[in-house]
Design an enzyme around this catalytic site. Structure first.
Site, mmCIF file in Angstrom:
data_model
loop_
_atom_site.group_PDB
_atom_site.id
_atom_site.type_symbol
_atom_site.label_atom_id
_atom_site.label_comp_id
_atom_site.label_asym_id
_atom_site.label_seq_id
_atom_site.Cartn_x
_atom_site.Cartn_y
_atom_site.Cartn_z
ATOM 1 N N ASP A 30 0.895 -1.280 0.092
ATOM 2 C CA ASP A 30 0.070 0.028 0.057
ATOM 3 C C ASP A 30 0.820 0.696 -0.319
ATOM 4 O O ASP A 30 1.979 0.850 0.248
ATOM 5 C CB ASP A 30 -0.998 -0.102 1.494
ATOM 6 N N HIS A 47 2.215 3.265 -9.398
ATOM 7 C CA HIS A 47 2.716 1.543 -9.147
ATOM 8 C C HIS A 47 3.231 1.135 -9.766
ATOM 9 O O HIS A 47 3.521 0.202 -10.276
ATOM 10 C CB HIS A 47 1.286 1.680 -9.894
ATOM 11 N N LEU A 141 10.649 -20.542 -4.150
ATOM 12 C CA LEU A 141 9.593 -20.065 -3.836
ATOM 13 C C LEU A 141 8.251 -20.212 -4.464
ATOM 14 O O LEU A 141 8.687 -20.204 -5.706
ATOM 15 C CB LEU A 141 10.417 -18.630 -3.682
HETATM 16 C C1 IPE Z 1 -5.611 -2.698 -0.146
HETATM 17 O O1 IPE Z 1 -4.834 -1.152 -0.005
HETATM 18 C C2 IPE Z 1 -5.533 -3.218 -1.595
HETATM 19 C C3 IPE Z 1 -4.399 -3.587 -2.293
HETATM 20 C C4 IPE Z 1 -2.940 -2.739 -1.594
HETATM 21 C C5 IPE Z 1 -4.028 -3.809 -3.355
HETATM 22 P P1 IPE Z 1 -6.291 -0.190 -0.415
HETATM 23 O O2 IPE Z 1 -5.103 0.997 -0.347
HETATM 24 O O3 IPE Z 1 -7.002 -0.778 -2.127
HETATM 25 O O4 IPE Z 1 -6.722 0.018 0.640
HETATM 26 P P2 IPE Z 1 -8.141 0.740 1.524
HETATM 27 O O5 IPE Z 1 -9.079 1.423 0.552
HETATM 28 O O6 IPE Z 1 -6.919 1.567 1.827
HETATM 29 O O7 IPE Z 1 -8.067 0.035 2.404
HETATM 30 C C1 IPE Z 2 -1.297 0.126 -3.324
HETATM 31 O O1 IPE Z 2 -1.342 1.526 -3.452
HETATM 32 C C2 IPE Z 2 -1.908 -0.858 -4.670
HETATM 33 C C3 IPE Z 2 -2.938 -0.937 -4.559
HETATM 34 C C4 IPE Z 2 -4.060 -1.223 -4.020
HETATM 35 C C5 IPE Z 2 -3.389 -1.304 -6.500
HETATM 36 P P1 IPE Z 2 -2.321 3.367 -3.441
HETATM 37 O O2 IPE Z 2 -2.569 3.068 -4.577
HETATM 38 O O3 IPE Z 2 -3.546 2.377 -2.986
HETATM 39 O O4 IPE Z 2 -1.923 3.920 -2.818
HETATM 40 P P2 IPE Z 2 -2.584 4.925 -1.769
HETATM 41 O O5 IPE Z 2 -2.770 3.929 -0.909
HETATM 42 O O6 IPE Z 2 -3.320 5.279 -2.562
HETATM 43 O O7 IPE Z 2 -1.162 6.172 -1.078
HETATM 44 MG MG MG Z 3 -4.058 2.255 -0.967
#
Ligand code: IPE
Ligand code: IPE
Ligand code: MG
Length: 255
Positions: A30, A47, A141
């Site tokens: 995240d 990303h 792995l």
């Molecule tokens: C969780 O992250 C999903 C992934 C890392 C793929 P999100 O960014 O979607 O989660 P929330 O919305 O903050 O809970």
């Molecule tokens: C995690 O990073 C990737 C996915 C959930 C696909 P985020 O896109 O959720 O990044 P933040 O949480 O908005 O910073």
């Molecule tokens: Mg996120």
């Protein structure tokens, strides 16, 4: 403390690979968007850099002797994001599989995909199938990619599988136990995660491995996912090694 007694290497609380190390590490990757925003860059850039961090994590997991690494790449709820971002994330998955599959295979890595395949574009489904098929006999792995994954959706799917068996007369409801349920989950055959790492400072599960994390240890790191490196991975494992897992019983360390 016994945490100290287990220490063989300053800064690393596990005695070494296979000794107290987590066999299965699952990561909620995240913070890509915030990493980018902090730098005035588009979310896509976060990303893109996040994929680099996945490559690093796979390498480190292999080096540390972790047997299973699960990465949460796209949740069942991530469809709620703007269409452009969803499309970018799909594109990155495709590029990752196309670009990295040969190398993963060469490194004896077995790829498994968990999550709902229906609802994904047919080219993505084909790529995911190819990744699993090509690497199915590999013995190093196991890299589990959670894509279009939701823990509750997975449990619903398992219930459907079991209900169908009952309806067909192939399963007696009284025979349903935890093993029966586990066998119907996407993660069948994979041990539960010992350690779940979430980056970005958020402290929630976000529908990740709902069934499987019943007794997992959680480590929340403040860094954003693109900054997750070998040092951060080792710090999380170190923290895990200091935990006292009891599984409802008494501490093994107390004798
Ligand atoms: C969780 O992250 C999903 C992934 C890392 C793929 P999100 O960014 O979607 O989660 P929330 O919305 O903050 O809970
Ligand atoms: C995690 O990073 C990737 C996915 C959930 C696909 P985020 O896109 O959720 O990044 P933040 O949480 O908005 O910073
Ligand atoms: Mg996120």
């Amino acid at each position: 403390m016994s945490g100290e007694a287990k220490r063989s290497d300053p800064g690393f609380a596990c005695a070494g690979a296979g000794e107290g190390m987590p066999a299965h590490v699952a990561i909620i990757m995240d913070g890509n968007g915030r990493w980018a925003a902090q730098r005035g860059l588009p979310r896509f850039e976060g990303h893109r850099r996040g994929v680099e961090a996945i490559r690093r994590a796979v390498r480190t997991a292999g080096d540390l002797g972790v047997r299973y690494l699960t990465v949460y790449s796209f949740s069942a709820e991530n469809w709620r994001r703007p269409a452009q971002e969803v499309s970018d994330l799909m594109g990155l998955l495709k590029r990752f599989v196309r670009h990295d599959l040969a190398e993963l295979h060469a490194n004896n890595i077995r790829v498994r995909i968990i999550g709902e395949r229906e609802g994904l574009a047919s080219d993505i489904r084909l790529l995911l199938d190819e990744a699993e098929q090509l690497t199915r006999a590999n013995t190093g792995l196991t890299l589990i990619i959670a894509f279009n994954y939701g823990g509750r959706q997975e449990i619903v799917g398992a219930m459907r599988i079991l209900a169908r068996k009952v309806k067909e007369g192939a399963l007696d409801p009284e025979e349903i136990d935890m093993e029966t349920v586990e066998a119907a989950l996407d993660t069948h055959g994979i041990p539960d995660p010992d350690l779940v790492i979430r980056t970005s400072g958020e402290q929630r599960v976000s529908n990740f491995l709902t069934w499987q994390t019943a007794y997992s240890e959680f480590v929340f790191l403040p860094c954003y996912w693109p900054d997750f490196d070998e040092e951060a991975f080792k710090a999380a494992i170190d923290e895990y090694c200091r935990r006292d897992r009891r599984f409802g019983g008494l501490s093994a360390r107390m004798g």
